[in-house]
Design an enzyme around this catalytic site. Structure first.
Site, PDB file in Angstrom:
ATOM      1  N   ASP A  64     -25.588 -23.255 -79.534  1.00  0.00           N
ATOM      2  CA  ASP A  64     -26.562 -22.264 -79.962  1.00  0.00           C
ATOM      3  C   ASP A  64     -26.905 -22.597 -81.403  1.00  0.00           C
ATOM      4  O   ASP A  64     -26.029 -22.999 -82.178  1.00  0.00           O
ATOM      5  CB  ASP A  64     -26.007 -20.838 -79.844  1.00  0.00           C
ATOM      6  CG  ASP A  64     -27.124 -19.811 -79.977  1.00  0.00           C
ATOM      7  OD1 ASP A  64     -28.246 -20.086 -79.486  1.00  0.00           O
ATOM      8  OD2 ASP A  64     -26.906 -18.741 -80.556  1.00  0.00           O
ATOM      9  N   SER A  65     -28.174 -22.479 -81.735  1.00  0.00           N
ATOM     10  CA  SER A  65     -28.592 -22.897 -83.069  1.00  0.00           C
ATOM     11  C   SER A  65     -29.729 -22.026 -83.565  1.00  0.00           C
ATOM     12  O   SER A  65     -30.343 -21.290 -82.796  1.00  0.00           O
ATOM     13  CB  SER A  65     -29.047 -24.363 -83.025  1.00  0.00           C
ATOM     14  OG  SER A  65     -30.093 -24.533 -82.081  1.00  0.00           O
ATOM     15  N   PHE A 145     -39.001 -30.576 -83.297  1.00  0.00           N
ATOM     16  CA  PHE A 145     -39.439 -29.355 -82.624  1.00  0.00           C
ATOM     17  C   PHE A 145     -39.164 -28.166 -83.545  1.00  0.00           C
ATOM     18  O   PHE A 145     -38.642 -28.337 -84.650  1.00  0.00           O
ATOM     19  CB  PHE A 145     -38.708 -29.190 -81.277  1.00  0.00           C
ATOM     20  CG  PHE A 145     -37.239 -28.879 -81.440  1.00  0.00           C
ATOM     21  CD1 PHE A 145     -36.339 -29.870 -81.786  1.00  0.00           C
ATOM     22  CD2 PHE A 145     -36.759 -27.577 -81.275  1.00  0.00           C
ATOM     23  CE1 PHE A 145     -34.993 -29.571 -81.955  1.00  0.00           C
ATOM     24  CE2 PHE A 145     -35.411 -27.273 -81.436  1.00  0.00           C
ATOM     25  CZ  PHE A 145     -34.524 -28.278 -81.783  1.00  0.00           C
ATOM     26  N   GLY A 146     -39.490 -26.979 -83.055  1.00  0.00           N
ATOM     27  CA  GLY A 146     -39.155 -25.749 -83.776  1.00  0.00           C
ATOM     28  C   GLY A 146     -39.669 -25.744 -85.205  1.00  0.00           C
ATOM     29  O   GLY A 146     -40.843 -25.995 -85.475  1.00  0.00           O
ATOM     30  N   LYS A 169     -32.762 -37.937 -88.360  1.00  0.00           N
ATOM     31  CA  LYS A 169     -32.540 -36.487 -88.373  1.00  0.00           C
ATOM     32  C   LYS A 169     -31.113 -36.170 -87.924  1.00  0.00           C
ATOM     33  O   LYS A 169     -30.419 -35.369 -88.558  1.00  0.00           O
ATOM     34  CB  LYS A 169     -33.567 -35.773 -87.469  1.00  0.00           C
ATOM     35  CG  LYS A 169     -33.332 -34.268 -87.404  1.00  0.00           C
ATOM     36  CD  LYS A 169     -34.240 -33.543 -86.411  1.00  0.00           C
ATOM     37  CE  LYS A 169     -33.691 -32.149 -86.130  1.00  0.00           C
ATOM     38  NZ  LYS A 169     -34.423 -31.414 -85.091  1.00  0.00           N
TER      39      LYS A 169
HETATM   40  P1  IMP Z   1     -31.457 -22.453 -79.090  1.00  0.00           P
HETATM   41  O1  IMP Z   1     -30.271 -23.074 -79.781  1.00  0.00           O
HETATM   42  O2  IMP Z   1     -31.897 -23.239 -77.901  1.00  0.00           O
HETATM   43  O3  IMP Z   1     -31.227 -20.995 -78.832  1.00  0.00           O
HETATM   44  O4  IMP Z   1     -32.709 -22.556 -80.078  1.00  0.00           O
HETATM   45  C1  IMP Z   1     -32.765 -21.908 -81.283  1.00  0.00           C
HETATM   46  C2  IMP Z   1     -34.092 -22.054 -82.005  1.00  0.00           C
HETATM   47  O5  IMP Z   1     -33.777 -22.400 -83.353  1.00  0.00           O
HETATM   48  C3  IMP Z   1     -35.039 -23.146 -81.517  1.00  0.00           C
HETATM   49  O6  IMP Z   1     -35.918 -22.689 -80.533  1.00  0.00           O
HETATM   50  C4  IMP Z   1     -35.791 -23.485 -82.804  1.00  0.00           C
HETATM   51  O7  IMP Z   1     -36.799 -22.538 -83.033  1.00  0.00           O
HETATM   52  C5  IMP Z   1     -34.710 -23.323 -83.851  1.00  0.00           C
HETATM   53  N1  IMP Z   1     -34.015 -24.601 -84.078  1.00  0.00           N
HETATM   54  C6  IMP Z   1     -32.736 -24.915 -83.754  1.00  0.00           C
HETATM   55  N2  IMP Z   1     -32.456 -26.178 -84.103  1.00  0.00           N
HETATM   56  C7  IMP Z   1     -33.577 -26.675 -84.641  1.00  0.00           C
HETATM   57  C8  IMP Z   1     -33.908 -27.953 -85.173  1.00  0.00           C
HETATM   58  O8  IMP Z   1     -33.137 -28.925 -85.184  1.00  0.00           O
HETATM   59  N3  IMP Z   1     -35.172 -28.071 -85.646  1.00  0.00           N
HETATM   60  C9  IMP Z   1     -36.078 -27.058 -85.629  1.00  0.00           C
HETATM   61  N4  IMP Z   1     -35.831 -25.873 -85.125  1.00  0.00           N
HETATM   62  C10 IMP Z   1     -34.580 -25.663 -84.636  1.00  0.00           C
END
Ligand code: IMP
Length: 190
Positions: A64-65, A145-146, A169
């Site tokens: 999770d991030s 992304f993100g 990255k």
């Molecule tokens: P999840 O870990 O799939 O719940 O995603 C968490 C959200 O945090 C992602 O949809 C992105 O919006 C953001 N995020 C997490 N890691 C990154 C990254 O490495 N780059 C850019 N956005 C990130």
């Protein structure tokens, strides 16, 4: 054999290549996507990994991030994917972030990733990776992304994550750092 909580083929392929030597499989399609209902990265990654380990009776890995922005009291945090709404696009999330930071000189931010490996007996270990940086005033770059186009890592040279290649990255990213700890753990657990 290790199951991943993600069914996203890109994420599965990336994790699979970083965990080379291990037999890594995406989430089986008979297991539904697991809702991230906890209020911490640790909580959500443990929840997802344990759910898959229990359902498959095999070892499972989940992550999770998200992004914590100092001037916003560490928001959007665990809500990073849904910041601008339940089905928000990356562009909408970035636009909302730049809007909320409009006029703020404090651009400090931190990406966090917690990876959990859970075993069929219910035990687990979690690994946290963090990358500090600054939120840019405009989006730059087309990779990643993100929030990548507006995140300038402190350990870089002024470019955003979106201006870096995948391996560049990964060498300084929150996810790369968490995975490195997991790989270390796996290497030392025989
Ligand atoms: P999840 O870990 O799939 O719940 O995603 C968490 C959200 O945090 C992602 O949809 C992105 O919006 C953001 N995020 C997490 N890691 C990154 C990254 O490495 N780059 C850019 N956005 C990130």
């Amino acid at each position: 054999m290790i199951y991943l909580a993600t069914a996203n083929p890109k994420k599965a392929a990336e994790l699979g290549s970083l965990l080379s030597g291990f037999d890594v499989l995406p989430r089986p399609d008979w297991i539904a996507e697991i809702d991230e209902t906890m209020d911490s990265f640790e909580g959500n990654s443990v929840l997802k990994a344990q759910t898959i380990a229990e359902a498959t009776s095999a070892t499972a890995i989940a992550d999770d991030s998200g992004l914590e922005v100092a001037a916003l009291g560490d928001r959007p945090g665990v809500f990073s994917a849904r910041y601008a709404g339940e089905f928000a696009t990356d562009e909408e999330n970035v636009a909302k972030l730049l809007g909320e930071l409009d006029g703020s000189v404090n651009r400090e931010a931190k990406f966090v990733c917690v990876i959990t490996i859970a075993f069929p007996d219910g035990t687990f270990s979690s690994f946290r990776g963090e990358t500090t940086g600054q939120i840019a005033y405009v989006s730059t770059g087309s990779g990643g992304f993100g929030y990548d186009p507006v995140f300038i890592p402190d350990d870089g040279d002024g470019r955003t994550f979106a201006e870096m290649g995948v391996s560049e990255k990964a060498s300084i990213s929150h996810r790369g750092r968490a995975i490195a700890k997991l790989v270390d753990f796996l290497a030392n657990s025989g």
